[in-house]
Write an enzyme that holds these catalytic residues in place. Sequence first.
Site, PDB file in Angstrom:
ATOM      1  N   GLY A  10       0.842  -1.203   0.000  1.00  0.00           N
ATOM      2  CA  GLY A  10       0.000   0.000   0.000  1.00  0.00           C
ATOM      3  C   GLY A  10       0.868   1.241   0.000  1.00  0.00           C
ATOM      4  O   GLY A  10       2.097   1.160  -0.006  1.00  0.00           O
ATOM      5  N   PHE A  11       0.201   2.366   0.028  1.00  0.00           N
ATOM      6  CA  PHE A  11       0.916   3.637  -0.032  1.00  0.00           C
ATOM      7  C   PHE A  11       1.858   3.795   1.173  1.00  0.00           C
ATOM      8  O   PHE A  11       3.081   3.945   1.005  1.00  0.00           O
ATOM      9  CB  PHE A  11      -0.147   4.747  -0.129  1.00  0.00           C
ATOM     10  CG  PHE A  11       0.275   6.079   0.366  1.00  0.00           C
ATOM     11  CD1 PHE A  11       1.377   6.721  -0.179  1.00  0.00           C
ATOM     12  CD2 PHE A  11      -0.438   6.717   1.377  1.00  0.00           C
ATOM     13  CE1 PHE A  11       1.762   7.976   0.277  1.00  0.00           C
ATOM     14  CE2 PHE A  11      -0.071   7.960   1.834  1.00  0.00           C
ATOM     15  CZ  PHE A  11       1.046   8.585   1.288  1.00  0.00           C
ATOM     16  N   ILE A  12       1.347   3.697   2.377  1.00  0.00           N
ATOM     17  CA  ILE A  12       2.204   3.900   3.556  1.00  0.00           C
ATOM     18  C   ILE A  12       3.132   2.698   3.747  1.00  0.00           C
ATOM     19  O   ILE A  12       4.323   2.848   4.006  1.00  0.00           O
ATOM     20  CB  ILE A  12       1.355   4.159   4.825  1.00  0.00           C
ATOM     21  CG1 ILE A  12       0.514   5.436   4.636  1.00  0.00           C
ATOM     22  CG2 ILE A  12       2.239   4.292   6.073  1.00  0.00           C
ATOM     23  CD1 ILE A  12      -0.450   5.742   5.767  1.00  0.00           C
ATOM     24  N   ASP A  31       0.219  -8.718   1.269  1.00  0.00           N
ATOM     25  CA  ASP A  31      -0.715  -7.738   0.730  1.00  0.00           C
ATOM     26  C   ASP A  31      -1.583  -8.448  -0.307  1.00  0.00           C
ATOM     27  O   ASP A  31      -1.061  -9.220  -1.117  1.00  0.00           O
ATOM     28  CB  ASP A  31       0.064  -6.592   0.069  1.00  0.00           C
ATOM     29  CG  ASP A  31      -0.784  -5.340  -0.103  1.00  0.00           C
ATOM     30  OD1 ASP A  31      -0.385  -4.280   0.408  1.00  0.00           O
ATOM     31  OD2 ASP A  31      -1.860  -5.430  -0.740  1.00  0.00           O
ATOM     32  N   GLY A  36      -3.749  -1.805  -2.442  1.00  0.00           N
ATOM     33  CA  GLY A  36      -2.315  -1.602  -2.693  1.00  0.00           C
ATOM     34  C   GLY A  36      -2.016  -1.930  -4.151  1.00  0.00           C
ATOM     35  O   GLY A  36      -2.914  -2.331  -4.901  1.00  0.00           O
ATOM     36  N   THR A  95     -12.657  -6.892   6.500  1.00  0.00           N
ATOM     37  CA  THR A  95     -11.197  -6.742   6.367  1.00  0.00           C
ATOM     38  C   THR A  95     -10.616  -6.209   7.661  1.00  0.00           C
ATOM     39  O   THR A  95      -9.618  -6.714   8.167  1.00  0.00           O
ATOM     40  CB  THR A  95     -10.858  -5.749   5.232  1.00  0.00           C
ATOM     41  OG1 THR A  95     -11.487  -6.187   4.056  1.00  0.00           O
ATOM     42  CG2 THR A  95      -9.354  -5.645   5.006  1.00  0.00           C
ATOM     43  N   ALA A 117      -2.046   0.033  12.933  1.00  0.00           N
ATOM     44  CA  ALA A 117      -2.383   1.346  12.373  1.00  0.00           C
ATOM     45  C   ALA A 117      -3.879   1.567  12.506  1.00  0.00           C
ATOM     46  O   ALA A 117      -4.683   0.798  11.974  1.00  0.00           O
ATOM     47  CB  ALA A 117      -1.968   1.415  10.914  1.00  0.00           C
ATOM     48  N   TYR A 149     -16.243   2.419   9.236  1.00  0.00           N
ATOM     49  CA  TYR A 149     -14.777   2.436   9.226  1.00  0.00           C
ATOM     50  C   TYR A 149     -14.267   2.795  10.621  1.00  0.00           C
ATOM     51  O   TYR A 149     -13.425   2.093  11.193  1.00  0.00           O
ATOM     52  CB  TYR A 149     -14.297   3.440   8.180  1.00  0.00           C
ATOM     53  CG  TYR A 149     -12.803   3.557   8.072  1.00  0.00           C
ATOM     54  CD1 TYR A 149     -11.994   2.429   7.970  1.00  0.00           C
ATOM     55  CD2 TYR A 149     -12.191   4.809   8.053  1.00  0.00           C
ATOM     56  CE1 TYR A 149     -10.621   2.549   7.861  1.00  0.00           C
ATOM     57  CE2 TYR A 149     -10.813   4.935   7.935  1.00  0.00           C
ATOM     58  CZ  TYR A 149     -10.034   3.806   7.840  1.00  0.00           C
ATOM     59  OH  TYR A 149      -8.668   3.925   7.738  1.00  0.00           O
ATOM     60  N   LYS A 153     -12.249   0.219  13.146  1.00  0.00           N
ATOM     61  CA  LYS A 153     -10.902   0.504  13.633  1.00  0.00           C
ATOM     62  C   LYS A 153     -10.891   0.689  15.156  1.00  0.00           C
ATOM     63  O   LYS A 153      -9.908   0.354  15.816  1.00  0.00           O
ATOM     64  CB  LYS A 153     -10.318   1.746  12.934  1.00  0.00           C
ATOM     65  CG  LYS A 153     -10.030   1.567  11.453  1.00  0.00           C
ATOM     66  CD  LYS A 153      -9.212   0.347  11.079  1.00  0.00           C
ATOM     67  CE  LYS A 153      -7.765   0.428  11.441  1.00  0.00           C
ATOM     68  NZ  LYS A 153      -6.990  -0.745  10.936  1.00  0.00           N
TER      69      LYS A 153
END
Length: 326
Positions: A10-12, A31, A36, A95, A117, A149, A153
């Site tokens: 992914g990006f991070i 991944d 991603g 997920t 995260a 979301y 989280k």
Amino acid sequence: MRVLITGGAGFIGSHLSDAYVERGDEVFVIDDLSTGSIDNIAHLKQHPRFHYAIDTVHNQPVVAELIDSCDAVFHLAAAVGVKLIVESPVRTIETNVRGTEVVLAQANKKKKKVLVASTSEVYGLSNDVPFREDGNLVMGATTKGRWSYACSKAIDEFLALAYWREKKLPTVIVRLFNTVGPRQTGQYGMVIPTFVRQALAGRPVTVYGTGEQTRCFGFVKDVIGALIKLMEKDEAVGQVFNVGSNEEVSIMELARRVKKLTGSNSEIVTVPYDEAYEEGFEDMPRRVPDISKVSALVGFRPTVTLDGILQSVIEYYSGRQSNGRS
Ligand code: UDP
């Protein structure tokens, strides 16, 4: 050191992979390439200290084996992006909740430290700005898909803290505020890559709502620096940290700055939330972190200003356009 990064393409995650490989450490990535992209790690694929599995974190035996090979885990795999969340709430919840359950349960068997995260989205509708880690989380109605979301989280956070308290699995929770930089895609709704691509293509820049809502944008390299330091600090275990920038900007002002820095003639248009997302969509009016906790523990300080961040994203997308990629 050998680290496992879930969501490492992914990006991070890909920037975090770069940082560990550069330090001389060994990186394992899992991944499923849902949000991603293999492009993000293409430059690492041949590296002898980089290994990757294209698989989901729901695959327990694979996760168990990867955890066995590593000293510590960064759990970054998650469904992200407001657009994706509103369109696919089942995928978001499954997920985010099930994936974290698997990672924590497997890490617990070998007591491998896990950094989970999380997101600033958990502050929900709170207006107690700047947000402190011990502040109340104000959830919106369950009929509004967006909040799935934040809730999923928040459950991840509860679970990670519970593993620490009850089973002495060392866990650290990081609430990431809007993080930006090269490789971030606008495909799932993120505002800066979306505005930059619109401005570069001369298309209208789409400000949702009035544009008075504010955000603080942190540069990805600053953010991963904090993640690495938090992973190394024993005192971070069992704690929650905000990580991001505290330079606040309204979305309308952001659109103007993107236009100016790209030299674009695009017009700025406003789009009602109902049209942009779904009927009854609720946005967070202000989102500003209190970063004193992470600053005090690991000396975190954002080093790249918003204009610097925008320049790096503009350069990234200008390069891709001239390469014929979008
Ligand atoms: N936004 C916008 N235009 C876009 C995409 C997003 O005005 O094309 C707004 C969005 O409604 C929000 C802010 O920009 O107020 C940040 O959105 P993003 O999806 O990047 O992250 P969020 O902070 O909402 O998680």
